[in-house]
Design a protein around this motif. Structure first.
Motif, PDB file in Angstrom:
ATOM      1  N   ALA A   1      18.729   9.911  -3.626  1.00 26.33           N
ATOM      2  CA  ALA A   1      20.082   9.486  -3.981  1.00 26.33           C
ATOM      3  C   ALA A   1      20.158   7.970  -4.109  1.00 26.33           C
ATOM      4  O   ALA A   1      20.838   7.441  -5.002  1.00 26.33           O
ATOM      5  N   ALA A   2      19.451   7.262  -3.218  1.00 24.92           N
ATOM      6  CA  ALA A   2      19.435   5.796  -3.283  1.00 24.92           C
ATOM      7  C   ALA A   2      18.794   5.318  -4.577  1.00 24.92           C
ATOM      8  O   ALA A   2      19.270   4.369  -5.217  1.00 24.92           O
ATOM      9  N   ARG A   3      17.720   5.989  -4.993  1.00 20.08           N
ATOM     10  CA  ARG A   3      17.047   5.615  -6.244  1.00 20.08           C
ATOM     11  C   ARG A   3      17.968   5.848  -7.441  1.00 20.08           C
ATOM     12  O   ARG A   3      18.055   5.012  -8.344  1.00 20.08           O
ATOM     13  N   LEU A   4      18.666   6.976  -7.445  1.00 22.97           N
ATOM     14  CA  LEU A   4      19.573   7.291  -8.552  1.00 22.97           C
ATOM     15  C   LEU A   4      20.764   6.344  -8.608  1.00 22.97           C
ATOM     16  O   LEU A   4      21.339   6.130  -9.684  1.00 22.97           O
ATOM     17  N   SER A   5      21.108   5.773  -7.460  1.00 19.90           N
ATOM     18  CA  SER A   5      22.235   4.835  -7.433  1.00 19.90           C
ATOM     19  C   SER A   5      21.832   3.423  -7.834  1.00 19.90           C
ATOM     20  O   SER A   5      22.665   2.517  -7.851  1.00 19.90           O
ATOM     21  N   GLY A   6      20.548   3.230  -8.154  1.00 20.67           N
ATOM     22  CA  GLY A   6      20.100   1.939  -8.665  1.00 20.67           C
ATOM     23  C   GLY A   6      19.431   1.037  -7.646  1.00 20.67           C
ATOM     24  O   GLY A   6      19.064  -0.098  -7.962  1.00 20.67           O
ATOM     25  N   ILE A   7      19.263   1.521  -6.433  1.00 21.10           N
ATOM     26  CA  ILE A   7      18.598   0.704  -5.398  1.00 21.10           C
ATOM     27  C   ILE A   7      17.104   0.633  -5.694  1.00 21.10           C
ATOM     28  O   ILE A   7      16.464   1.650  -5.977  1.00 21.10           O
ATOM     29  N   LYS A   8      16.541  -0.578  -5.625  1.00 18.57           N
ATOM     30  CA  LYS A   8      15.121  -0.772  -5.875  1.00 18.57           C
ATOM     31  C   LYS A   8      14.349  -0.448  -4.589  1.00 18.57           C
ATOM     32  O   LYS A   8      14.150  -1.299  -3.728  1.00 18.57           O
ATOM     33  N   ILE A   9      13.932   0.801  -4.501  1.00 22.11           N
ATOM     34  CA  ILE A   9      13.320   1.331  -3.282  1.00 22.11           C
ATOM     35  C   ILE A   9      12.088   0.518  -2.871  1.00 22.11           C
ATOM     36  O   ILE A   9      11.959   0.101  -1.715  1.00 22.11           O
ATOM     37  N   HIS A  10      11.206   0.272  -3.817  1.00 22.51           N
ATOM     38  CA  HIS A  10       9.961  -0.420  -3.505  1.00 22.51           C
ATOM     39  C   HIS A  10      10.223  -1.837  -2.998  1.00 22.51           C
ATOM     40  O   HIS A  10       9.583  -2.286  -2.028  1.00 22.51           O
ATOM     41  N   LYS A  11      11.145  -2.526  -3.611  1.00 19.71           N
ATOM     42  CA  LYS A  11      11.465  -3.900  -3.206  1.00 19.71           C
ATOM     43  C   LYS A  11      12.006  -3.941  -1.782  1.00 19.71           C
ATOM     44  O   LYS A  11      11.595  -4.790  -0.975  1.00 19.71           O
ATOM     45  N   ILE A  12      12.908  -3.027  -1.460  1.00 20.40           N
ATOM     46  CA  ILE A  12      13.494  -2.999  -0.122  1.00 20.40           C
ATOM     47  C   ILE A  12      12.439  -2.692   0.927  1.00 20.40           C
ATOM     48  O   ILE A  12      12.393  -3.314   2.000  1.00 20.40           O
ATOM     49  N   LYS A  13      11.558  -1.743   0.636  1.00 27.10           N
ATOM     50  CA  LYS A  13      10.510  -1.399   1.592  1.00 27.10           C
ATOM     51  C   LYS A  13       9.537  -2.561   1.793  1.00 27.10           C
ATOM     52  O   LYS A  13       9.073  -2.794   2.918  1.00 27.10           O
TER      53      LYS A  13
ATOM     54  N   VAL B   1       0.838  -1.200   0.000  1.00 24.07           N
ATOM     55  CA  VAL B   1       0.000   0.000   0.000  1.00 24.07           C
ATOM     56  C   VAL B   1       0.873   1.251   0.000  1.00 24.07           C
ATOM     57  O   VAL B   1       0.598   2.220  -0.719  1.00 24.07           O
ATOM     58  N   ILE B   2       1.932   1.226   0.789  1.00 27.46           N
ATOM     59  CA  ILE B   2       2.821   2.387   0.908  1.00 27.46           C
ATOM     60  C   ILE B   2       3.561   2.661  -0.400  1.00 27.46           C
ATOM     61  O   ILE B   2       3.659   3.816  -0.839  1.00 27.46           O
ATOM     62  N   THR B   3       4.064   1.608  -1.038  1.00 27.25           N
ATOM     63  CA  THR B   3       4.864   1.803  -2.253  1.00 27.25           C
ATOM     64  C   THR B   3       4.009   1.932  -3.508  1.00 27.25           C
ATOM     65  O   THR B   3       4.338   2.701  -4.412  1.00 27.25           O
ATOM     66  N   ARG B   4       2.918   1.187  -3.574  1.00 24.72           N
ATOM     67  CA  ARG B   4       2.089   1.183  -4.786  1.00 24.72           C
ATOM     68  C   ARG B   4       1.222   2.423  -4.893  1.00 24.72           C
ATOM     69  O   ARG B   4       1.076   3.006  -5.968  1.00 24.72           O
ATOM     70  N   PHE B   5       0.640   2.849  -3.764  1.00 25.79           N
ATOM     71  CA  PHE B   5      -0.315   3.961  -3.802  1.00 25.79           C
ATOM     72  C   PHE B   5       0.232   5.232  -3.152  1.00 25.79           C
ATOM     73  O   PHE B   5      -0.511   6.202  -2.996  1.00 25.79           O
ATOM     74  N   LYS B   6       1.499   5.189  -2.754  1.00 26.06           N
ATOM     75  CA  LYS B   6       2.148   6.372  -2.166  1.00 26.06           C
ATOM     76  C   LYS B   6       1.432   6.857  -0.908  1.00 26.06           C
ATOM     77  O   LYS B   6       1.401   8.060  -0.615  1.00 26.06           O
ATOM     78  N   VAL B   7       0.841   5.926  -0.175  1.00 24.35           N
ATOM     79  CA  VAL B   7       0.174   6.279   1.079  1.00 24.35           C
ATOM     80  C   VAL B   7       1.242   6.463   2.160  1.00 24.35           C
ATOM     81  O   VAL B   7       2.136   5.626   2.293  1.00 24.35           O
ATOM     82  N   PRO B   8       1.192   7.533   2.932  1.00 27.37           N
ATOM     83  CA  PRO B   8       2.167   7.716   4.015  1.00 27.37           C
ATOM     84  C   PRO B   8       2.155   6.522   4.968  1.00 27.37           C
ATOM     85  O   PRO B   8       1.068   6.012   5.299  1.00 27.37           O
ATOM     86  N   PRO B   9       3.315   6.056   5.406  1.00 25.19           N
ATOM     87  CA  PRO B   9       3.376   4.897   6.313  1.00 25.19           C
ATOM     88  C   PRO B   9       2.508   5.045   7.545  1.00 25.19           C
ATOM     89  O   PRO B   9       1.894   4.075   7.995  1.00 25.19           O
TER      90      PRO B   9
END
Length: 324
Positions: free
Chosen positions: A208-220, A122-130
């Protein structure tokens, strides 16, 4: 330069100093505090909070929050207890499905992980605040617990299951061994693996993490799944200790977990903190709770004191963040 170094050392030791001072004060006010029996009692009680707080730490390190851990704890404990004692009946198919102890435990843990995964999705897909997403899960999980238990405890779960919460192994309570195992795994994960580095990177600077190639959604997704699974583990320990799944179990546990994380030095802004710091924070909260009980402080005043401690810890965290 020496002043800066001394200030950094003081910042790292502030939780340890607070614990030392707290123990001295309580031991002076109560002769029951510094006893072996009470020591084991404190360790057994904080084992649950340590499991929850470790998961909370992973979430907070990504600059998130999980308010649902208390309700997830209750729901997963109730599901495990219900499956273990009553199984599942399917009248239309004339079918009854029974569960072994291991099977019920696995389902409880998996269900907790699934609830955490849903939070992350929900947080990553719909951008709902945690805060909002996990607050909604807090309400949903508590409602599902009431539906599953029909508002009544599920008790008499058997000595094998109770061993998880009340047993001893090599002279140490089983819950303490479980919490030690969780601590070791979490420390290795955060300090020795790429996942740990990614977690800190996301909390430090997500762009910066996103620009460095880290998959933000997967990690969260991974982080919130782990938090849900650890909350479920805490639920098993609480249920086993009481030999009963209480519908209102875990109420307020999220506050103790957040308090342990913040007191342990993890920044609510993310990117800074440690598992050991959280463990120390959980010990402080456990000692504080135990001391207030030994001193016969009203439960209502206990809530006031813990709220003040959380507020003070956040204020210190904000002050340290400004000085960085």
């Amino acid at each position: 330069m020496n002043l800066i170094i001394q200030k950094e050392k003081l910042y790292k030791l502030q939780s340890l100093i607070a614990l030392f001072v707290l123990c001295i004060i309580i031991s002076i006010l109560s002769d029951k505090f510094l006893t072996v029996a009470n020591g084991w009692n404190v360790l057994r009680q904080i084992s649950v909070n340590i499991c929850i707080s470790v998961g909370m730490t992973l979430v907070v390190l990504t600059a998130g929050i999980d308010l649902s851990v208390g309700s997830v704890l209750a729901l997963c404990g109730a599901i495990t207890a219900g499956l273990l004692k009553n199984g599942i009946e399917l009248p239309l198919q004339n079918l009854f499905i029974g569960f072994t102890l291991l099977g019920a435990i696995i389902i409880g843990l998996v269900f907790g992980g699934a609830l955490g995964f849903f939070n992350g999705w929900v947080i990553t897909r719909f951008k709902v605040p945690p805060f909002v997403a996990t607050l909604a899960m807090l309400t949903m999980a508590r409602g599902l617990t009431m539906l599953w238990t029909k508002g009544f405890p599920i008790s008499n779960l058997g000595s094998n299951f109770d061993y998880i919460g009340t047993g001893w192994f090599i002279g140490v309570p089983v819950p303490v061994w479980i919490s030690i195992f969780v601590i070791i795994i979490a420390m290795v994960l955060t300090t020795k693996t790429p996942l740990g580095r990614y977690i800190y990177a996301i909390g430090g600077n997500e762009n910066a993490a996103r620009l460095s190639g880290i998959k933000i959604h997967k990690i969260k997704l991974i982080v919130y799944t782990l938090a849900g699974g650890l909350a479920a583990l805490g639920g098993l320990m609480v249920t086993a200790r009481l030999d009963s799944a209480q519908p209102n179990a875990g109420t307020g546990y999220e506050l103790d977990a957040i308090a342990a994380v913040v007191i342990g030095g993890t920044s609510l802004s993310g990117g800074r903190g440690s598992i050991l710091g959280t463990v120390l924070g959980a010990i402080i909260i456990g000692v504080l709770n135990n001391g207030l009980v030994l001193l016969n402080v009203s439960p209502f005043w206990q809530q006031v004191v813990k709220g003040m401690v959380i507020l003070l810890a956040v204020i210190i965290d904000r002050a340290n963040a400004k000085n960085d």
